[in-house]
Design an enzyme around this catalytic site. Structure first.
Site, PDB file in Angstrom:
ATOM      1  N   GLN A   1      51.702  12.932  11.313  1.00  0.00           N
ATOM      2  CA  GLN A   1      52.875  12.157  11.717  1.00  0.00           C
ATOM      3  C   GLN A   1      52.445  11.251  12.872  1.00  0.00           C
ATOM      4  O   GLN A   1      52.472  11.647  14.033  1.00  0.00           O
ATOM      5  CB  GLN A   1      54.010  13.090  12.123  1.00  0.00           C
ATOM      6  CG  GLN A   1      54.379  14.119  11.049  1.00  0.00           C
ATOM      7  CD  GLN A   1      55.022  13.501   9.828  1.00  0.00           C
ATOM      8  OE1 GLN A   1      56.120  12.941   9.898  1.00  0.00           O
ATOM      9  NE2 GLN A   1      54.347  13.613   8.683  1.00  0.00           N
TER      10      GLN A   1
ATOM     11  N   ALA B   1      65.649  13.353  10.980  1.00  0.00           N
ATOM     12  CA  ALA B   1      64.307  13.537  10.435  1.00  0.00           C
ATOM     13  C   ALA B   1      63.466  12.264  10.563  1.00  0.00           C
ATOM     14  O   ALA B   1      63.931  11.218  11.026  1.00  0.00           O
ATOM     15  CB  ALA B   1      64.395  13.964   8.974  1.00  0.00           C
ATOM     16  N   HIS B   2      62.216  12.374  10.115  1.00  0.00           N
ATOM     17  CA  HIS B   2      61.262  11.284  10.316  1.00  0.00           C
ATOM     18  C   HIS B   2      61.624  10.041   9.503  1.00  0.00           C
ATOM     19  O   HIS B   2      62.077  10.108   8.368  1.00  0.00           O
ATOM     20  CB  HIS B   2      59.835  11.739   9.998  1.00  0.00           C
ATOM     21  CG  HIS B   2      59.641  12.313   8.628  1.00  0.00           C
ATOM     22  ND1 HIS B   2      58.448  12.793   8.188  1.00  0.00           N
ATOM     23  CD2 HIS B   2      60.497  12.486   7.594  1.00  0.00           C
ATOM     24  CE1 HIS B   2      58.566  13.228   6.945  1.00  0.00           C
ATOM     25  NE2 HIS B   2      59.800  13.054   6.580  1.00  0.00           N
ATOM     26  N   GLY B   3      61.419   8.891  10.156  1.00  0.00           N
ATOM     27  CA  GLY B   3      61.635   7.627   9.487  1.00  0.00           C
ATOM     28  C   GLY B   3      63.067   7.210   9.302  1.00  0.00           C
ATOM     29  O   GLY B   3      63.349   6.204   8.637  1.00  0.00           O
TER      30      GLY B   3
END
Length: 348
Positions: A203, A244-246
């Protein structure tokens, strides 16, 4: 709650743009709820749900709308169009909020030599500030805040105790980050192998927080695998929310407690997510959407409006569907009763 100093009702009315009914020279020293207010307190009445407390209040002065004046138990009032907003303005301007001393540096803070910290920023006990960090003017870091490598915190932002600002995270100006929040933890990204083990996907992105954002206690906002997880300016996030990511969240959105937004989702401007909403990965939500509590957004929402249910759909459609289900259950019972009567040879 005490005001910064005694103030007359007339002065309060001038502050909020209201009209005095009664004695404008009464002195107010505190603000309080309708239920607990006493003769030197200012309170407000703005919602019918507080009508019982309104009838019994002992406040010295009440902020209220013109249609409530004749029902008021208080002789002194300030008439405004929005009592709650007026009360908030009073509290914002006249109640002192504890602040750290500008430029304070606690002796137990650990600060890397390559970090830039503005001379007016305050650093509390147990803070850890890593290499390459930039902390701008009037920032407050309360006890045990960790700011990792190359992170940046904008002017007048307050970070409360035990929060973590992970590496490369960018936080805008005038933000509030509450205790236990973690900004920039790794996103939940893995490749499942043929033998059902997992390989971690690095990440290597970051988190970017806009200006005037408030992030609640124990919120987690994951860094992107690539690029940035983006929280727009003016966004308000309640406690215990997972981003969460993005994910990209548009300006001036609000997200209530225990909501989860899955990776890659894009929320438009002024999105409102009520408590315990779940948003699936990589869906898009248009501007000006409200999603009611415990709903599940499993596919993109392309039109503004109010949505509910799981899967989420326009709220009125969801209500009609629920009514239809109740009708089906009633019809099912009627059919069973009819079948039973036919089986017994009964006629109507």
């Amino acid at each position: 709650m005490s005001l910064v100093g005694p103030i007359t009702v007339r002065e309060l009315a001038a502050l909020v743009g209201g009209d005095v009914v009664g004695d404008g020279q009464i002195v107010i020293t505190h603000v309080a709820s309708l239920k607990t207010a006493r003769s030197n307190d200012l309170s407000f009445f703005g919602a019918a749900s507080f009508a019982d407390h309104f009838k019994e209040t002992q406040a010295g002065c009440i902020l209220l709308r013109s249609d409530a004046v004749e029902r008021s138990p208080c002789a002194t009032m300030i008439v405004v169009s929005d009592p709650y907003a007026a009360f908030v303005k009073v509290v914002t301007n006249l109640v002192s909020v504890p602040r750290m001393a500008p430029g304070a540096r606690h002796s137990t803070a650990v600060i890397a030599s390559s970090a830039f910290i503005h001379e007016t920023a305050a650093i509390g006990p147990g803070c850890v500030i890593a290499d390459g960090v930039t902390i701008d003017a009037d920032v407050e870091l309360h006890a045990n805040v960790v700011v990792e490598q190359r992170a940046r915190i904008g002017e007048s932002t307050v970070v409360h105790a035990n929060a973590t600002i992970a590496s490369d995270t960018v936080v805008g100006v005038h933000c509030i980050i509450h205790s236990g929040a973690v900004l920039g933890s790794d996103g939940f990204g893995y490749i499942e192998n043929h033998d059902h083990t997992y390989t971690k996907i690095p990440q290597i992105g970051n988190v970017v927080i806009g200006d005037y954002v408030e992030i609640g206690a124990n919120v987690t906002i994951d860094r992107a695998a690539l690029g940035s997880t983006v929280i727009g300016s003016g966004v308000k996030i309640d406690n215990l929310v997972q981003i969460a990511h993005g994910v990209v969240i548009g300006d001036h959105s609000a997200i209530a407690a225990q909501t989860g937004v899955s990776g890659g989702a894009v929320l438009g401007k002024r999105t409102r997510l009520a408590g315990q909403v779940g948003v699936a990965g990589h869906v898009s939500i248009a501007d000006d959407v409200i999603v009611l509590g415990q709903s599940g957004v499993t596919k993109s929402i392309l039109e503004p409006g109010i949505y509910s249910g799981s899967p989420a759909q326009p709220h009125m459609k969801q209500l009609r569907n629920e009514a239809a289900v109740r009708d089906i259950l009633g019809m099912h019972q009627q059919i069973r009763e009819l079948a039973d009567s036919l089986g017994r040879g009964e006629t109507r």
